[in-house]
Write a protein that holds these residues in place. Structure first.
Motif, PDB file in Angstrom:
ATOM      1  N   SER A   1     -32.658  99.980 -65.488  1.00 38.38           N
ATOM      2  CA  SER A   1     -32.616  99.696 -64.082  1.00 38.38           C
ATOM      3  C   SER A   1     -32.558  98.607 -64.015  1.00 38.38           C
ATOM      4  CB  SER A   1     -33.778  99.600 -63.897  1.00 38.38           C
ATOM      5  OG  SER A   1     -34.247 101.041 -63.697  1.00 38.38           O
ATOM      6  N   VAL A   2     -32.039  97.829 -62.623  1.00 39.76           N
ATOM      7  CA  VAL A   2     -31.585  96.583 -61.943  1.00 39.76           C
ATOM      8  C   VAL A   2     -32.727  96.317 -60.658  1.00 39.76           C
ATOM      9  CG1 VAL A   2     -28.836  96.586 -62.895  1.00 39.76           C
ATOM     10  CG2 VAL A   2     -30.039  97.066 -60.210  1.00 39.76           C
ATOM     11  N   TRP A   3     -32.733  95.213 -60.333  1.00 39.86           N
ATOM     12  CA  TRP A   3     -33.296  94.580 -59.233  1.00 39.86           C
ATOM     13  C   TRP A   3     -32.618  95.009 -57.992  1.00 39.86           C
ATOM     14  CZ3 TRP A   3     -38.234  93.264 -59.095  1.00 39.86           C
ATOM     15  CH2 TRP A   3     -39.274  92.819 -59.628  1.00 39.86           C
ATOM     16  N   VAL A   4     -33.762  95.373 -57.077  1.00 44.15           N
ATOM     17  CA  VAL A   4     -32.594  95.687 -55.667  1.00 44.15           C
ATOM     18  C   VAL A   4     -33.434  95.214 -55.398  1.00 44.15           C
ATOM     19  CG1 VAL A   4     -31.727  97.602 -56.933  1.00 44.15           C
ATOM     20  CG2 VAL A   4     -33.828  97.978 -55.910  1.00 44.15           C
TER      21      VAL A   4
ATOM     22  N   SER B   1     -38.306  95.326 -52.693  1.00 42.73           N
ATOM     23  CA  SER B   1     -37.605  95.020 -53.238  1.00 42.73           C
ATOM     24  C   SER B   1     -38.265  95.893 -54.729  1.00 42.73           C
ATOM     25  CB  SER B   1     -38.190  93.691 -53.990  1.00 42.73           C
ATOM     26  OG  SER B   1     -37.305  92.272 -52.907  1.00 42.73           O
ATOM     27  N   ALA B   2     -37.397  96.261 -55.789  1.00 41.57           N
ATOM     28  CA  ALA B   2     -37.920  96.814 -56.620  1.00 41.57           C
ATOM     29  C   ALA B   2     -36.712  97.239 -57.858  1.00 41.57           C
ATOM     30  CB  ALA B   2     -38.121  98.549 -56.505  1.00 41.57           C
ATOM     31  N   VAL B   3     -37.148  97.605 -59.003  1.00 40.58           N
ATOM     32  CA  VAL B   3     -36.343  97.816 -59.838  1.00 40.58           C
ATOM     33  C   VAL B   3     -36.174  99.515 -60.244  1.00 40.58           C
ATOM     34  CG1 VAL B   3     -35.883  98.054 -62.491  1.00 40.58           C
ATOM     35  CG2 VAL B   3     -37.734  96.350 -61.213  1.00 40.58           C
ATOM     36  N   GLY B   4     -34.166  99.195 -60.005  1.00 34.89           N
ATOM     37  CA  GLY B   4     -34.271 100.392 -60.066  1.00 34.89           C
ATOM     38  C   GLY B   4     -31.905 101.228 -59.677  1.00 34.89           C
ATOM     39  N   ASP B   5     -31.713 101.753 -59.190  1.00 32.02           N
ATOM     40  CA  ASP B   5     -30.365 102.195 -59.094  1.00 32.02           C
ATOM     41  C   ASP B   5     -30.064 100.641 -57.984  1.00 32.02           C
ATOM     42  OD1 ASP B   5     -27.785 103.372 -58.661  1.00 32.02           O
ATOM     43  OD2 ASP B   5     -28.927 104.797 -58.446  1.00 32.02           O
ATOM     44  N   PRO B   6     -29.228 100.429 -58.148  1.00 31.27           N
ATOM     45  CA  PRO B   6     -28.262  99.451 -57.418  1.00 31.27           C
ATOM     46  C   PRO B   6     -27.986  99.871 -56.355  1.00 31.27           C
ATOM     47  CG  PRO B   6     -26.764  99.683 -59.475  1.00 31.27           C
ATOM     48  CD  PRO B   6     -28.328 100.567 -59.972  1.00 31.27           C
TER      49      PRO B   6
END
Length: 124
Positions: free
Chosen positions: A10-13, A38-43
């Motif tokens: 996961s990446v920051w989005v 903002s979250a962490v997940g799928d770009p």
């Protein structure tokens, strides 16, 4: 989009990359604002602007300059379709298509749906 599962870490989005959340100075992107989603997940969720703001050659230039695989592009297209469908339903209930403009979309929700389907057909 459903078949292109995200398997990487996961990446920051941002979660809401729209024209109304971008600041431009002298014709160049200067900042991205409004980090309420903002979250962490799928770009892929941050690629939806490709269909809500860009079209034609500008969409192709956007894609060419991003380090995205075909699966991420397909999932982004799925996110754009989902957002356009819920926006269109809301607009139809209100008898207007103003939400897409309020979100900073250059295209109406129905036009985004047309663009997503055409892009899918062209790349399939």
């Amino acid at each position: 989009a459903l078949a292109a599962t995200w398997h990487a870490p996961s990446v920051w989005v941002h979660g809401d990359v729209t024209a109304s959340n971008l600041l431009v100075v002298d014709g160049r992107l200067s900042a991205v604002i409004d980090f309420g989603c903002s979250a962490v997940g799928d770009p892929a969720c941050d690629v939806t602007i490709a269909w809500t703001f860009f079209y034609g050659d500008s969409r192709e230039a956007f894609r060419d300059r991003l380090p995205l695989d075909d699966g991420t592009w397909a999932r982004g297209r799925g996110w754009a379709l989902w957002k356009a469908l819920i926006t269109l339903v809301k607009a139809l209930k209100a008898n207007a298509d103003l939400d897409s403009l309020r979100f900073g979309w250059r295209l109406s929700a129905s036009h985004v749906i047309e663009e997503v389907l055409a892009d899918h057909s062209r790349l399939a």
